[in-house]
Design a protein around this motif. Structure first.
Motif, PDB file in Angstrom:
ATOM      1  N   VAL A  76      41.098 -16.607  58.236  1.00 28.17           N
ATOM      2  CA  VAL A  76      41.279 -16.994  57.466  1.00 28.17           C
ATOM      3  C   VAL A  76      40.675 -18.392  57.315  1.00 28.17           C
ATOM      4  CG1 VAL A  76      43.104 -18.829  56.840  1.00 28.17           C
ATOM      5  CG2 VAL A  76      43.409 -16.619  57.356  1.00 28.17           C
ATOM      6  N   ASP A  77      39.852 -18.912  55.993  1.00 22.09           N
ATOM      7  CA  ASP A  77      38.899 -19.972  55.672  1.00 22.09           C
ATOM      8  C   ASP A  77      39.583 -20.483  54.753  1.00 22.09           C
ATOM      9  OD1 ASP A  77      37.508 -22.055  55.107  1.00 22.09           O
ATOM     10  OD2 ASP A  77      35.921 -21.547  55.513  1.00 22.09           O
ATOM     11  N   TYR A  78      40.149 -21.844  55.024  1.00 26.66           N
ATOM     12  CA  TYR A  78      41.646 -22.596  53.781  1.00 26.66           C
ATOM     13  C   TYR A  78      40.904 -23.451  53.751  1.00 26.66           C
ATOM     14  CZ  TYR A  78      45.544 -21.221  57.670  1.00 26.66           C
ATOM     15  OH  TYR A  78      46.325 -20.538  57.678  1.00 26.66           O
ATOM     16  N   SER A  79      39.554 -23.983  53.562  1.00 28.13           N
ATOM     17  CA  SER A  79      39.101 -25.400  52.889  1.00 28.13           C
ATOM     18  C   SER A  79      38.721 -24.197  51.482  1.00 28.13           C
ATOM     19  CB  SER A  79      37.446 -25.565  53.310  1.00 28.13           C
ATOM     20  OG  SER A  79      36.974 -24.966  54.123  1.00 28.13           O
ATOM     21  N   SER A  80      38.133 -23.011  51.436  1.00 33.29           N
ATOM     22  CA  SER A  80      37.726 -22.544  50.842  1.00 33.29           C
ATOM     23  C   SER A  80      38.819 -21.441  50.571  1.00 33.29           C
ATOM     24  CB  SER A  80      36.503 -21.508  50.714  1.00 33.29           C
ATOM     25  OG  SER A  80      35.686 -22.137  50.928  1.00 33.29           O
ATOM     26  N   ASN A  81      40.434 -21.286  50.836  1.00 31.58           N
ATOM     27  CA  ASN A  81      41.355 -20.261  50.058  1.00 31.58           C
ATOM     28  C   ASN A  81      40.627 -19.277  50.176  1.00 31.58           C
ATOM     29  OD1 ASN A  81      43.739 -19.855  49.487  1.00 31.58           O
ATOM     30  ND2 ASN A  81      43.503 -19.549  47.202  1.00 31.58           N
ATOM     31  N   TYR A  82      40.500 -18.425  51.202  1.00 35.50           N
ATOM     32  CA  TYR A  82      39.536 -17.074  51.793  1.00 35.50           C
ATOM     33  C   TYR A  82      39.933 -16.470  52.387  1.00 35.50           C
ATOM     34  CZ  TYR A  82      35.869 -13.894  53.007  1.00 35.50           C
ATOM     35  OH  TYR A  82      35.309 -12.688  54.070  1.00 35.50           O
ATOM     36  N   ARG A  83      40.789 -15.085  52.352  1.00 32.93           N
ATOM     37  CA  ARG A  83      41.225 -14.013  53.619  1.00 32.93           C
ATOM     38  C   ARG A  83      40.537 -13.320  53.634  1.00 32.93           C
ATOM     39  NH1 ARG A  83      45.731 -10.908  53.730  1.00 32.93           N
ATOM     40  NH2 ARG A  83      46.729 -11.500  55.545  1.00 32.93           N
ATOM     41  N   ALA A  84      40.693 -12.647  54.797  1.00 32.84           N
ATOM     42  CA  ALA A  84      40.249 -11.421  54.499  1.00 32.84           C
ATOM     43  C   ALA A  84      40.216 -10.324  55.856  1.00 32.84           C
ATOM     44  CB  ALA A  84      38.217 -11.552  54.641  1.00 32.84           C
ATOM     45  N   PRO A  85      41.384  -9.745  56.385  1.00 33.58           N
ATOM     46  CA  PRO A  85      41.865  -8.964  56.786  1.00 33.58           C
ATOM     47  C   PRO A  85      40.772  -8.298  57.818  1.00 33.58           C
ATOM     48  CG  PRO A  85      43.000  -8.904  55.279  1.00 33.58           C
ATOM     49  CD  PRO A  85      41.873  -9.487  54.641  1.00 33.58           C
ATOM     50  N   LEU A  86      40.620  -7.952  59.294  1.00 34.90           N
ATOM     51  CA  LEU A  86      39.574  -7.036  59.838  1.00 34.90           C
ATOM     52  C   LEU A  86      39.545  -6.242  59.705  1.00 34.90           C
ATOM     53  CD1 LEU A  86      37.537  -6.953  61.927  1.00 34.90           C
ATOM     54  CD2 LEU A  86      39.189  -7.336  63.503  1.00 34.90           C
ATOM     55  N   PHE A  87      41.229  -5.431  59.542  1.00 33.38           N
ATOM     56  CA  PHE A  87      41.672  -4.026  59.696  1.00 33.38           C
ATOM     57  C   PHE A  87      42.327  -4.105  58.078  1.00 33.38           C
ATOM     58  CE2 PHE A  87      40.064  -3.188  63.428  1.00 33.38           C
ATOM     59  CZ  PHE A  87      39.159  -2.256  63.252  1.00 33.38           C
ATOM     60  N   GLU A  88      42.526  -3.165  57.154  1.00 30.16           N
ATOM     61  CA  GLU A  88      43.435  -2.520  56.033  1.00 30.16           C
ATOM     62  C   GLU A  88      44.310  -1.547  55.864  1.00 30.16           C
ATOM     63  OE1 GLU A  88      43.213  -5.568  52.479  1.00 30.16           O
ATOM     64  OE2 GLU A  88      41.494  -5.236  53.240  1.00 30.16           O
ATOM     65  N   TYR A  89      45.673  -0.749  56.102  1.00 32.01           N
ATOM     66  CA  TYR A  89      45.932   0.655  56.459  1.00 32.01           C
ATOM     67  C   TYR A  89      46.470   0.534  55.134  1.00 32.01           C
ATOM     68  CZ  TYR A  89      49.751  -1.551  58.714  1.00 32.01           C
ATOM     69  OH  TYR A  89      50.193  -2.677  59.464  1.00 32.01           O
ATOM     70  N   ALA A  90      46.776   2.125  54.747  1.00 38.93           N
ATOM     71  CA  ALA A  90      47.900   2.118  53.974  1.00 38.93           C
ATOM     72  C   ALA A  90      48.270   3.859  54.608  1.00 38.93           C
ATOM     73  CB  ALA A  90      47.936   2.297  52.341  1.00 38.93           C
ATOM     74  N   ILE A  91      49.493   4.140  54.347  1.00 38.46           N
ATOM     75  CA  ILE A  91      49.856   5.516  54.659  1.00 38.46           C
ATOM     76  C   ILE A  91      51.418   5.543  53.523  1.00 38.46           C
ATOM     77  CG2 ILE A  91      51.375   4.752  56.632  1.00 38.46           C
ATOM     78  CD1 ILE A  91      50.254   7.895  57.914  1.00 38.46           C
ATOM     79  N   GLY A  92      51.054   7.157  53.194  1.00 41.38           N
ATOM     80  CA  GLY A  92      51.956   7.383  52.397  1.00 41.38           C
ATOM     81  C   GLY A  92      52.516   8.976  52.336  1.00 41.38           C
ATOM     82  N   VAL A  93      53.623   9.359  51.856  1.00 45.82           N
ATOM     83  CA  VAL A  93      53.428  10.417  51.699  1.00 45.82           C
ATOM     84  C   VAL A  93      54.637  10.248  50.071  1.00 45.82           C
ATOM     85  CG1 VAL A  93      56.769  10.318  52.043  1.00 45.82           C
ATOM     86  CG2 VAL A  93      55.588  12.786  51.415  1.00 45.82           C
ATOM     87  N   VAL A  94      54.403  11.183  48.655  1.00 44.62           N
ATOM     88  CA  VAL A  94      54.222  11.662  47.501  1.00 44.62           C
ATOM     89  C   VAL A  94      54.660  12.648  46.756  1.00 44.62           C
ATOM     90  CG1 VAL A  94      53.305   9.953  47.011  1.00 44.62           C
ATOM     91  CG2 VAL A  94      52.101  11.561  46.274  1.00 44.62           C
TER      92      VAL A  94
END
Length: 500
Positions: free
Chosen positions: A275-293
């Motif tokens: 997170v960089d608050y001065s630039s309103n920047y947020r970049a997670p190290l890992f992102e994930y998604a799992i689902g059943v449809v």
């Protein structure tokens, strides 16, 4: 300065003494009489001075008296003396008239609210997107749905119209455990083209955040989405129609069916955000998604007992906001679904399957950016009169773009703006999109097609842009891939997209 009646009488007496002194002077009195009159006048003046000084002191130190209430004729308090300096009394008719005016005002405001404003039980955000397009193609293509028809080279169309409603059923201001909803209705041309169009439900889901976030950007995010939604697979699928830089979708979306929405439950989250608050920047190290449809598509019930499973993970390079490697993201996706196959009019058992594998790279460092996505499809489909067979498809999509202007700068986003004013920005891009539905076929039978695109986007406002795309469709075997024209196609698309 104002004086009391007593003080005014003394001033008059003093003035009379002065007048008498003038008269005596005219009669030429004796010296002794003049001296007595002067002493008397001096004594009167000194007395007046003392009284004036005492009055000034008393006025400066005395507290301000409270205004006396003016009482209406029927004994009801009406107003203060300050509000009515003339000492007039407010009557019961005056008070009743004021009350009537207030009631009329309340009625008019409620009437306008009921008849001129949309009413909901919950706070609701309403958004929409409309696209109007003009296309020029050579050689001429099919005349379209109208019958009878002749080949055409150009025409107008409305390829997309969306309206969405979103909001919170429960807003947790303390910990951020919100329960949100979204409903999106969309109009689009039918495929293959016909005289009929459809306006159906696209997104319809509830989203709950069971893990508290408290609104802090440094906290990880986790939510559950239940309902009809896009699959968390790759880059192209998850890009909103209103935000996609290219006018046409990547070919594999329709070729594999991955672009269709599915009904089910998907869990999404991230971990260790930078997170960089001065630039309103947020970049997670890992992102994930799992689902059943269900795996059977939008707005229909499941047609078998097999469910579709989807999973996606991305890794973002952990660098500072000022680094040239900012927003460099690598992702991998997987989807497995079961199909009810039909050979003629008979359902084929065992069931067929869809397996999709994807890897993608995303880089967006203003003003430069590039994306690459590779998708492999393994399907077991029915072939009339033969049974089932396995098919291997392959797709590659590469896009590079350059943006200039002020619209996407954080310094511009944070500025106050009037109405829909937004600084203009321009984006030039090039795209290469290749799709081969069956890589095992020879070139004589292959349906592989490639689309090369040069484009320009002009952003007029936050929700308004003009797009210009020059497409060149190249077919490995035009007689198979494009039987309508049996040749390559050049196409110029101009599209105006606006939203609310």
């Amino acid at each position: 300065m104002q004086f009391s009646k007593k003080h005014r009488k003394k001033l008059v007496v003093g003035a009379s003494l002065l007048a008498l002194a003038g008269t005596s002077h005219a009669a030429a009195p004796s010296t002794e009489e003049l001296e007595k009159k002067i002493e008397a006048l001096q004594a009167a003046v000194d007395s007046l001075k003392q009284q004036l000084q005492a009055q000034k002191t008393a006025t400066a130190t005395a507290p301000t008296p409270a205004p006396a209430a003016i009482v209406a004729t029927d004994g009801v308090p009406a107003a203060s003396a300050d509000a009515d300096p003339a000492g007039q009394v407010a009557t019961r008719q005056d008070i009743d008239g004021l009350r009537a005016d207030l009631e009329n005002y309340k009625y008019q405001q409620q009437h306008d609210h009921d008849t001129a404003q949309a009413l909901t039980l919950r706070n609701t955000n309403i958004n929409g997107t409309i696209q109007t397009r003009y296309a020029v193609e050579t050689p001429a293509v099919s005349g379209g749905a109208a019958s009878p028809s002749s080949p055409r080279n150009s025409g107008f169309s409305i390829p997309l119209a969306l309206v969405s409603f979103s909001g919170s059923l429960y807003k947790d201001y303390k910990e951020g455990r919100n329960l949100d909803y979204r409903l999106q209705l969309g109009y689009a041309q039918s495929s293959p083209p016909s005289a009929n169009t459809y306006f159906n439900v696209q997104d319809a889901y509830l989203r709950y955040s069971p893990v508290p976030s408290g609104g802090d950007l440094e906290n990880p995010i986790f939510n559950l989405t239940l309902g009809q939604q896009l699959l968390p697979f790759g880059l192209e699928i998850q890009t909103d129609e209103s935000l996609r830089p290219v006018i046409n979708n990547a070919q594999f979306l329709n070729g594999t069916g991955l672009g269709f929405r599915q009904i089910g439950l998907v869990a999404r989250g991230d971990y260790s955000p930078n997170v960089d608050y001065s630039s309103n920047y947020r970049a997670p190290l890992f992102e994930y998604a799992i689902g059943v449809v269900n795996g059977s598509g939008p707005n229909v019930q499941d047609n078998n007992n097999n469910k579709g499973f989807v999973a996606r993970a991305t890794y973002t390079l952990p660098v500072d906001y000022t680094s040239w490697l900012r927003e460099l993201k690598i992702g991998a996706s997987y989807y497995q679904g079961g199909l009810s196959l039909v050979n003629g009019t008979t359902t084929v058992n065992p069931l067929g399957y869809d397996h999709f594998y994807g890897v993608d790279v995303y880089y967006n460092h203003f003003p430069f950016g590039a994306t690459y996505e590779y998708v492999q499809a393994r399907n077991k489909d029915a072939i009339s009169g033969v049974g089932t067979t396995g098919v291997k498809g392959q797709s590659q999509t590469f896009t590079a773009f350059y943006t200039w202007g002020e619209q996407f700068l954080n310094s511009s986003k944070s500025q106050a703006k009037y109405d829909d004013y937004w600084p203009k920005s321009y984006q030039a891009f090039a795209r290469w999109d290749q799709w081969n539905p069956n890589v095992d076929l020879s070139s004589a039978k292959s349906a592989k097609s490639t689309i090369a695109t040069l484009g320009l986007n002009v952003f007029f406002a936050q929700t308004t842009k003009f797009q210009l795309n020059l497409n060149r469709y190249l077919y490995e075997n035009a007689a198979v891939a494009n039987p309508a024209t049996k040749s390559d196609i050049s196409e110029l698309l101009a599209q105006f997209q606006f939203g609310f």
